[in-house]
Design an enzyme around this catalytic site. Structure first.
Site, short mmCIF file in Angstrom:
data_model
loop_
_atom_site.label_atom_id
_atom_site.label_comp_id
_atom_site.label_asym_id
_atom_site.label_seq_id
_atom_site.Cartn_x
_atom_site.Cartn_y
_atom_site.Cartn_z
N HIS A 183 -5.59 6.02 -18.90
CA HIS A 183 -5.49 4.67 -18.36
C HIS A 183 -5.61 3.75 -19.57
O HIS A 183 -6.70 3.55 -20.10
CB HIS A 183 -6.58 4.39 -17.33
CG HIS A 183 -6.44 3.04 -16.72
ND1 HIS A 183 -6.03 2.83 -15.43
CD2 HIS A 183 -6.60 1.79 -17.25
CE1 HIS A 183 -5.94 1.53 -15.18
NE2 HIS A 183 -6.29 0.88 -16.27
N HIS A 211 1.40 11.11 -11.12
CA HIS A 211 0.16 10.30 -11.07
C HIS A 211 -0.02 9.82 -9.63
O HIS A 211 0.69 8.94 -9.16
CB HIS A 211 0.27 9.10 -12.01
CG HIS A 211 -0.97 8.25 -12.04
ND1 HIS A 211 -1.59 7.88 -13.21
CD2 HIS A 211 -1.72 7.69 -11.05
CE1 HIS A 211 -2.66 7.15 -12.93
NE2 HIS A 211 -2.75 7.01 -11.63
N HIS A 242 -3.00 9.09 -6.29
CA HIS A 242 -4.36 9.03 -5.72
C HIS A 242 -4.29 9.50 -4.28
O HIS A 242 -3.60 8.90 -3.46
CB HIS A 242 -4.89 7.59 -5.76
CG HIS A 242 -5.04 7.08 -7.15
ND1 HIS A 242 -6.21 7.22 -7.87
CD2 HIS A 242 -4.17 6.46 -7.98
CE1 HIS A 242 -6.05 6.70 -9.08
NE2 HIS A 242 -4.82 6.23 -9.17
N ALA A 280 -7.65 -2.91 -6.39
CA ALA A 280 -6.37 -2.73 -7.09
C ALA A 280 -5.67 -1.50 -6.56
O ALA A 280 -6.28 -0.44 -6.44
CB ALA A 280 -6.63 -2.57 -8.58
N LYS A 296 -8.23 13.33 -17.36
CA LYS A 296 -7.97 11.90 -17.23
C LYS A 296 -9.03 11.08 -17.95
O LYS A 296 -10.23 11.27 -17.72
CB LYS A 296 -7.98 11.55 -15.74
CG LYS A 296 -7.89 10.06 -15.44
CD LYS A 296 -6.51 9.52 -15.74
CE LYS A 296 -6.49 8.00 -15.63
NZ LYS A 296 -5.59 7.52 -14.62
N HIS A 334 -5.70 1.81 -0.34
CA HIS A 334 -6.97 1.18 0.04
C HIS A 334 -6.73 0.62 1.43
O HIS A 334 -5.63 0.14 1.72
CB HIS A 334 -7.33 0.01 -0.90
CG HIS A 334 -7.61 0.41 -2.30
ND1 HIS A 334 -8.83 0.89 -2.72
CD2 HIS A 334 -6.81 0.41 -3.40
CE1 HIS A 334 -8.79 1.15 -4.00
NE2 HIS A 334 -7.57 0.88 -4.46
N HIS A 391 1.24 4.91 -16.17
CA HIS A 391 1.63 3.64 -15.54
C HIS A 391 1.82 2.52 -16.57
O HIS A 391 1.14 1.50 -16.52
CB HIS A 391 0.67 3.22 -14.43
CG HIS A 391 -0.79 3.40 -14.71
ND1 HIS A 391 -1.41 2.94 -15.84
CD2 HIS A 391 -1.76 4.01 -13.99
CE1 HIS A 391 -2.69 3.23 -15.79
NE2 HIS A 391 -2.93 3.90 -14.69
N ASP A 427 1.40 6.30 -9.12
CA ASP A 427 0.10 5.63 -9.01
C ASP A 427 -0.10 5.08 -7.60
O ASP A 427 -0.77 4.07 -7.41
CB ASP A 427 -0.07 4.53 -10.06
CG ASP A 427 -1.52 4.12 -10.26
OD1 ASP A 427 -2.43 4.83 -9.76
OD2 ASP A 427 -1.76 3.08 -10.90
N ASN A 452 -10.53 10.14 -9.58
CA ASN A 452 -11.51 9.04 -9.48
C ASN A 452 -12.07 8.89 -8.06
O ASN A 452 -12.01 7.83 -7.45
CB ASN A 452 -10.92 7.71 -9.98
CG ASN A 452 -9.71 7.24 -9.18
OD1 ASN A 452 -8.99 8.03 -8.59
ND2 ASN A 452 -9.49 5.94 -9.16
N ARG A 503 -7.41 10.35 -2.64
CA ARG A 503 -8.74 10.09 -2.03
C ARG A 503 -9.28 11.34 -1.34
O ARG A 503 -8.94 12.45 -1.70
CB ARG A 503 -8.70 8.90 -1.04
CG ARG A 503 -7.91 7.67 -1.50
CD ARG A 503 -8.41 7.03 -2.75
NE ARG A 503 -7.75 5.74 -2.97
CZ ARG A 503 -7.64 5.17 -4.15
NH1 ARG A 503 -8.14 5.73 -5.24
NH2 ARG A 503 -7.05 4.01 -4.28
O1 DOR Z 1 -4.12 -0.05 -9.13
C1 DOR Z 1 -4.82 0.92 -9.39
N1 DOR Z 1 -5.47 1.60 -8.41
N2 DOR Z 1 -4.96 1.29 -10.65
C2 DOR Z 1 -5.81 2.26 -11.02
O2 DOR Z 1 -5.90 2.52 -12.18
C3 DOR Z 1 -6.67 2.92 -10.01
C4 DOR Z 1 -6.09 2.85 -8.68
C5 DOR Z 1 -7.06 3.22 -7.59
O3 DOR Z 1 -7.75 4.24 -7.72
O4 DOR Z 1 -7.12 2.50 -6.60
ZN ZN Z 2 -3.97 5.52 -10.91
#
Ligand code: DOR
Ligand code: ZN
Length: 345
Positions: free
Chosen positions: A136, A13, A15, A263, A99, A251, A174, A247, A41, A17
């Site tokens: 999720h 899992h 991310h 988050a 997902k 950011h 997660h 996960d 996402n 970007r």
């Molecule tokens: O903390 C998180 N960040 N949880 C998620 O489900 C999405 C993720 C994000 O894409 O930043």
């Molecule tokens: Zn995630």
């Protein structure tokens, strides 16, 4: 034990970007991991097989010279997803999972699912072809306390979906509660659960005591200590249903340290050192390979990796505090304890 060689791990899992952020953070994962399940996402989300193929190409193009890393693509489930497109993307080998974000549950989830009845045809097709559903698992009802949203999701959504769709293979992603650990244990081998690195390390006090710590805020939010201990017990149990999904969710600092902070914890850089420390603290370093390198491929019906990773114990390792990307700086997760395990290829 001061030296441990394991099969090269995977992250089930992740991310990554896009654009400058992808370029900046991809090396952090590719340094230690052979493969990762890539979250869809983006803005706009990765909904179709065609979009997933294009995103996969952008990831491969962003890899540093010489890096060997395979992105395992996913599709973002919407109420308009076409079961035939999902089946074609799975059959071609491009897509390894779908997902499901409940609409509004987290970052870029507004195109997610509002009425679960509307995705029944896709779920039935997935059960038929054995394609895993990554969930999720949080309800979004405003009257449900944020710390209860995972447990309520299990009762109100997950269990009914599984009962209504025999054969559907599900990954509870997660997980953050003892309720989720217990539910995962109550199911057969059609259910897996990923656990992040940070949920093995922090509880909700880390976020809130002594001033708010935005870099510890993620979703599902870390719960009370009893839940963290249940997660550590599950992750280090050696049970094949539990495997690593970091996960890791970058950011830029400006959006984390903000009146409405995003988050996500960014753990790609130091995850393997942290996990070695956690498994050593629990006295089961020999089970790290199962959690990080063996159980995930078994669930996803993929071969384990041929390469290896070596962890060597010594003086504390220092990792950069931030990764400087073209999109801005990203703070690396601080476990709050020294890391003694050096990671080498
Ligand atoms: O903390 C998180 N960040 N949880 C998620 O489900 C999405 C993720 C994000 O894409 O930043
Ligand atoms: Zn995630």
């Amino acid at each position: 034990m001061t030296k441990l060689t394991i099969r090269r791990p995977d992250d089930w899992h992740l991310h990554l970007r896009d654009g400058a952020m992808l370029q900046g953070i991809l090396p952090e994962t590719a340094r230690h991991f052979a493969r990762a399940i890539i979250m869809p996402n983006l803005v706009p989300p990765v909904v179709t097989g065609e979009q997933a193929a294009a995103y996969r190409d952008r990831i491969l193009a962003a890899l540093p010279e010489g890096a060997v890393f395979e992105p395992l693509m996913t599709l973002y489930l919407t109420e308009d997803t076409d079961p035939a497109d999902v089946a074609a993307a799975a059959e071609s080998g491009l897509v390894k999972a779908v997902k499901l974000y409940p609409a509004g549950a987290t970052t870029n989830s507004h195109s997610g699912v509002r009425d679960f009845d509307n995705v029944r045809p896709v779920l039935e097709k997935m059960a038929e072809i054995g394609l895993p559903l990554c969930l999720h698992g949080e309800v979004t009802d405003s009257d449900v306390d944020i710390f209860d949203r995972e447990a309520v999701f299990i009762d109100r959504v997950l269990d009914p979906i599984r009962r209504a769709t025999p054969g559907l293979r599900v990954v509870m992603e997660h997980i953050t509660t003892s309720d989720a650990v217990a539910y995962a244990r109550s199911a057969g081998d059609d259910l897996g659960a990923t656990i992040t690195t940070h949920h093995l390390v922090i509880n909700r006090n880390h976020i809130l005591v002594g001033g708010i710590k935005p870099h510890y805020y993620c979703l599902p939010v870390a719960k009370r200590e009893t839940h963290r201990l249940a997660l550590r017990e599950a992750a280090t149990s050696g049970e094949a249903r539990f495997f690593l999904g970091t996960d890791s969710a970058p950011h830029i600092d400006a959006l984390k340290e903000h009146a409405c902070g995003c988050a996500g914890c960014f753990t790609a850089t130091n995850t393997m050192s942290i996990l070695a420390e956690v498994f050593e603290q629990e006295g089961v370093l020999d089970r790290l390979e199962g959690f990080a390198s063996l159980h995930g491929p078994a669930f996803y019906r993929l071969p384990v990796n041929e390469g290896t990773l070596t962890l060597t114990k010594g003086e504390p390792v220092s990792y950069p505090e931030k990764i400087l990307t073209g999109a801005g700086p990203v703070t690396v997760f601080d476990p709050g304890f020294p890391l003694h395990w050096h990671v080498s290829n």
